[in-house]
Design a protein around this motif. Sequence first.
Motif, PDB file in Angstrom:
ATOM      1  N   ASP A 238     -46.818 -20.461 -31.719  1.00  0.00           N
ATOM      2  CA  ASP A 238     -47.400 -21.065 -30.523  1.00  0.00           C
ATOM      3  C   ASP A 238     -47.662 -19.931 -29.523  1.00  0.00           C
ATOM      4  O   ASP A 238     -46.722 -19.480 -28.867  1.00  0.00           O
ATOM      5  CB  ASP A 238     -46.431 -22.102 -29.950  1.00  0.00           C
ATOM      6  N   ASN A 239     -48.893 -19.354 -29.448  1.00  0.00           N
ATOM      7  CA  ASN A 239     -50.073 -19.944 -30.000  1.00  0.00           C
ATOM      8  C   ASN A 239     -50.946 -18.892 -30.701  1.00  0.00           C
ATOM      9  O   ASN A 239     -52.155 -19.023 -30.753  1.00  0.00           O
ATOM     10  CB  ASN A 239     -50.839 -20.641 -28.869  1.00  0.00           C
ATOM     11  N   LEU A 240     -50.302 -17.847 -31.247  1.00  0.00           N
ATOM     12  CA  LEU A 240     -51.090 -16.826 -31.926  1.00  0.00           C
ATOM     13  C   LEU A 240     -51.725 -17.369 -33.197  1.00  0.00           C
ATOM     14  O   LEU A 240     -52.767 -16.860 -33.646  1.00  0.00           O
ATOM     15  CB  LEU A 240     -50.223 -15.602 -32.250  1.00  0.00           C
ATOM     16  N   LEU A 241     -51.123 -18.399 -33.772  1.00  0.00           N
ATOM     17  CA  LEU A 241     -51.727 -19.041 -34.944  1.00  0.00           C
ATOM     18  C   LEU A 241     -53.117 -19.560 -34.577  1.00  0.00           C
ATOM     19  O   LEU A 241     -54.083 -19.345 -35.314  1.00  0.00           O
ATOM     20  CB  LEU A 241     -50.820 -20.175 -35.427  1.00  0.00           C
ATOM     21  N   SER A 242     -53.238 -20.230 -33.451  1.00  0.00           N
ATOM     22  CA  SER A 242     -54.537 -20.750 -33.018  1.00  0.00           C
ATOM     23  C   SER A 242     -55.495 -19.624 -32.637  1.00  0.00           C
ATOM     24  O   SER A 242     -56.702 -19.711 -32.911  1.00  0.00           O
ATOM     25  CB  SER A 242     -54.358 -21.698 -31.831  1.00  0.00           C
ATOM     26  N   CYS A 243     -54.976 -18.576 -31.995  1.00  0.00           N
ATOM     27  CA  CYS A 243     -55.831 -17.431 -31.645  1.00  0.00           C
ATOM     28  C   CYS A 243     -56.467 -16.840 -32.894  1.00  0.00           C
ATOM     29  O   CYS A 243     -57.681 -16.544 -32.912  1.00  0.00           O
ATOM     30  CB  CYS A 243     -55.012 -16.357 -30.922  1.00  0.00           C
ATOM     31  N   TYR A 244     -55.669 -16.673 -33.944  1.00  0.00           N
ATOM     32  CA  TYR A 244     -56.190 -16.056 -35.163  1.00  0.00           C
ATOM     33  C   TYR A 244     -57.178 -16.979 -35.867  1.00  0.00           C
ATOM     34  O   TYR A 244     -58.228 -16.527 -36.348  1.00  0.00           O
ATOM     35  CB  TYR A 244     -55.052 -15.679 -36.097  1.00  0.00           C
ATOM     36  N   ALA A 245     -56.858 -18.279 -35.930  1.00  0.00           N
ATOM     37  CA  ALA A 245     -57.789 -19.225 -36.553  1.00  0.00           C
ATOM     38  C   ALA A 245     -59.120 -19.239 -35.797  1.00  0.00           C
ATOM     39  O   ALA A 245     -60.198 -19.267 -36.407  1.00  0.00           O
ATOM     40  CB  ALA A 245     -57.166 -20.616 -36.589  1.00  0.00           C
ATOM     41  N   GLY A 246     -59.050 -19.218 -34.463  1.00  0.00           N
ATOM     42  CA  GLY A 246     -60.271 -19.181 -33.671  1.00  0.00           C
ATOM     43  C   GLY A 246     -61.046 -17.896 -33.866  1.00  0.00           C
ATOM     44  O   GLY A 246     -62.284 -17.901 -33.955  1.00  0.00           O
ATOM     45  N   LEU A 247     -60.339 -16.774 -33.932  1.00  0.00           N
ATOM     46  CA  LEU A 247     -60.996 -15.481 -34.121  1.00  0.00           C
ATOM     47  C   LEU A 247     -61.725 -15.430 -35.457  1.00  0.00           C
ATOM     48  O   LEU A 247     -62.906 -15.052 -35.521  1.00  0.00           O
ATOM     49  CB  LEU A 247     -59.962 -14.361 -34.029  1.00  0.00           C
ATOM     50  N   LEU A 417     -56.884 -25.521 -40.135  1.00  0.00           N
ATOM     51  CA  LEU A 417     -57.410 -25.376 -38.778  1.00  0.00           C
ATOM     52  C   LEU A 417     -58.578 -24.401 -38.773  1.00  0.00           C
ATOM     53  O   LEU A 417     -59.606 -24.640 -38.116  1.00  0.00           O
ATOM     54  CB  LEU A 417     -56.312 -24.903 -37.826  1.00  0.00           C
ATOM     55  N   TYR A 418     -58.452 -23.314 -39.498  1.00  0.00           N
ATOM     56  CA  TYR A 418     -59.544 -22.334 -39.617  1.00  0.00           C
ATOM     57  C   TYR A 418     -60.787 -22.987 -40.211  1.00  0.00           C
ATOM     58  O   TYR A 418     -61.903 -22.821 -39.695  1.00  0.00           O
ATOM     59  CB  TYR A 418     -59.073 -21.168 -40.489  1.00  0.00           C
ATOM     60  N   LYS A 419     -60.632 -23.765 -41.281  1.00  0.00           N
ATOM     61  CA  LYS A 419     -61.770 -24.431 -41.913  1.00  0.00           C
ATOM     62  C   LYS A 419     -62.428 -25.428 -40.953  1.00  0.00           C
ATOM     63  O   LYS A 419     -63.656 -25.546 -40.904  1.00  0.00           O
ATOM     64  CB  LYS A 419     -61.321 -25.154 -43.186  1.00  0.00           C
ATOM     65  N   LEU A 420     -61.608 -26.138 -40.188  1.00  0.00           N
ATOM     66  CA  LEU A 420     -62.130 -27.086 -39.211  1.00  0.00           C
ATOM     67  C   LEU A 420     -62.957 -26.385 -38.144  1.00  0.00           C
ATOM     68  O   LEU A 420     -64.072 -26.818 -37.797  1.00  0.00           O
ATOM     69  CB  LEU A 420     -60.965 -27.839 -38.574  1.00  0.00           C
ATOM     70  N   LEU A 421     -62.434 -25.274 -37.603  1.00  0.00           N
ATOM     71  CA  LEU A 421     -63.147 -24.541 -36.559  1.00  0.00           C
ATOM     72  C   LEU A 421     -64.395 -23.855 -37.110  1.00  0.00           C
ATOM     73  O   LEU A 421     -65.408 -23.742 -36.420  1.00  0.00           O
ATOM     74  CB  LEU A 421     -62.217 -23.518 -35.910  1.00  0.00           C
ATOM     75  N   LEU A 422     -64.324 -23.410 -38.343  1.00  0.00           N
ATOM     76  CA  LEU A 422     -65.482 -22.793 -38.980  1.00  0.00           C
ATOM     77  C   LEU A 422     -66.632 -23.798 -39.064  1.00  0.00           C
ATOM     78  O   LEU A 422     -67.794 -23.471 -38.744  1.00  0.00           O
ATOM     79  CB  LEU A 422     -65.099 -22.293 -40.379  1.00  0.00           C
ATOM     80  N   GLU A 423     -66.309 -25.030 -39.464  1.00  0.00           N
ATOM     81  CA  GLU A 423     -67.337 -26.074 -39.549  1.00  0.00           C
ATOM     82  C   GLU A 423     -67.823 -26.477 -38.161  1.00  0.00           C
ATOM     83  O   GLU A 423     -69.012 -26.722 -37.950  1.00  0.00           O
ATOM     84  CB  GLU A 423     -66.777 -27.277 -40.298  1.00  0.00           C
ATOM     85  N   PHE A 424     -66.907 -26.554 -37.200  1.00  0.00           N
ATOM     86  CA  PHE A 424     -67.292 -26.885 -35.827  1.00  0.00           C
ATOM     87  C   PHE A 424     -68.275 -25.851 -35.280  1.00  0.00           C
ATOM     88  O   PHE A 424     -69.289 -26.215 -34.658  1.00  0.00           O
ATOM     89  CB  PHE A 424     -66.041 -26.948 -34.950  1.00  0.00           C
ATOM     90  N   ASN A 425     -68.006 -24.571 -35.504  1.00  0.00           N
ATOM     91  CA  ASN A 425     -68.897 -23.528 -35.005  1.00  0.00           C
ATOM     92  C   ASN A 425     -70.278 -23.589 -35.641  1.00  0.00           C
ATOM     93  O   ASN A 425     -71.260 -23.116 -35.059  1.00  0.00           O
ATOM     94  CB  ASN A 425     -68.277 -22.149 -35.248  1.00  0.00           C
ATOM     95  N   ALA A 426     -70.359 -24.163 -36.842  1.00  0.00           N
ATOM     96  CA  ALA A 426     -71.642 -24.256 -37.537  1.00  0.00           C
ATOM     97  C   ALA A 426     -72.405 -25.528 -37.184  1.00  0.00           C
ATOM     98  O   ALA A 426     -73.563 -25.691 -37.589  1.00  0.00           O
ATOM     99  CB  ALA A 426     -71.421 -24.201 -39.044  1.00  0.00           C
ATOM    100  N   THR A 427     -71.786 -26.438 -36.435  1.00  0.00           N
ATOM    101  CA  THR A 427     -72.416 -27.709 -36.098  1.00  0.00           C
ATOM    102  C   THR A 427     -73.604 -27.486 -35.168  1.00  0.00           C
ATOM    103  O   THR A 427     -73.458 -26.917 -34.084  1.00  0.00           O
ATOM    104  CB  THR A 427     -71.395 -28.656 -35.449  1.00  0.00           C
ATOM    105  N   LYS A 428     -74.772 -27.947 -35.570  1.00  0.00           N
ATOM    106  CA  LYS A 428     -75.985 -27.689 -34.798  1.00  0.00           C
ATOM    107  C   LYS A 428     -76.008 -28.422 -33.470  1.00  0.00           C
ATOM    108  O   LYS A 428     -76.490 -27.895 -32.474  1.00  0.00           O
ATOM    109  CB  LYS A 428     -77.223 -28.071 -35.638  1.00  0.00           C
TER     110      LYS A 428
END
Length: 435
Positions: A238-247, A417-428
């Motif tokens: 809490d919360n470097l896991l989220s930082c890395y997934a977001g990065l 979480l990484y896969k979720l954010l990856l797809e979110f970033n690709a959402t048009k």
Amino acid sequence: MSKETFNKGLLDFINASPTPFHAVDNMCAQLLEAGFQKLQEGDVWNLQTNGRYFVTRNDSSIIAFRMGDSPPEESGFRLVGAHTDSPCLKLKPNPVVEANGYVKLGVEVYGGVLLNPWFDRDLSLAGRLTLRDGDGKLINRLVDFREPVAIIPSLAIHLDREVNENRSINKQTMLPPVLALSGDQPLDLKAVLKERLGQSEPELDKAELLDFELSLYDIQPAGYTGLKREFIAGARLDNLLSCYAGLRSLLDNEAGTGQLLVCNDHEEVGSGSAAGARGNFLRSVLERISGGDENYARMTARSMLVSTDNAHGLHPNFTDKHDEKHGPLLNAGPAVKVNSNQAYASNSETAGLLRHVADRAEVSLQAFVSRADMACGSTIGPLTATELGVRTVDVGVPTFAMHSIRELAGSDDAHNLYKLLLEFNATKNVSAVSM
């Protein structure tokens, strides 16, 4: 990216980031390696279509973004938020205390620390030093001792027979760690820090150390645990896991959409600083990206923020501390965090859009709601939503022992979480919900 590759990178990142300063420094290194350009807040910015940039504040908060292939006021931004700080013990400005033959360090408690696990741990020191070099120039440098140098020893049970039944911790008297035995001369901590810095930068031998921000941390590295390596245990999940997934979701996405990652410092103490989510860092960057008030309003109306911060997993030994229908399980997917009093910013629209994204990413989502008779934590999500007026959803990886010196999360969840954010970033279109 495979789960094994992602988790190895996550563990390496956590182990190399004992403080927010180190976390931001490590994120900068990965961004530069990926071809992102570092900006300075005090310079003129000339942002280009599909350009990749990042900017830091106080060395402890960072914003990185891709401009996308269409004007931001037309397509909006996919925003991901996290925070770089974790509860810990920080050194006071004059920390050295010598008494009864021992050298101790005076500390302050930073954030809502779970204190008991800090006893009897091998502790090291890391943080930022501010110096004046031989030319009179002020410079910052990071320092990390990387080895055990201090410990907070428990009082033997023979001297406190009630310790297992009734123990409270006095933060002033019980937490100062033992650093050394007293010598013939009082310990000069600044000289010790200069010596440590000089091992990597001998040219700073004549620099004057003006001030420092140092934290204690557990030297035990983060790693897998569980019979089948089901879990990740470590400090600062809490919360470097989220930082890395977001990065990684930013670095690994070439969708041509406008994407931005913000990782703020000082979330654990209310975010009230120039580098925190209550400050103007994110708004300032977005205003410069948009180029004007009208474009800013159009851009934020077409944007959405996924605020990522760990959630409380259903603890098998304390099930009565959870709502019976909203206790997320480890390795069953990230949890959407909901609170009707707006401690979390999720609503049906933003949660629905995230569930839509999760379906495309083939990621299961859970729900977290606190018991109605218990106080709820919060995140940067509501603060950012209030400041920007941007639609926001709060989501996080279920975690045990949050705010302990060693936390526990599922080894599948971080990758999901990484896969979720990856797809979110690709959402048009992240503003596709309509009446």
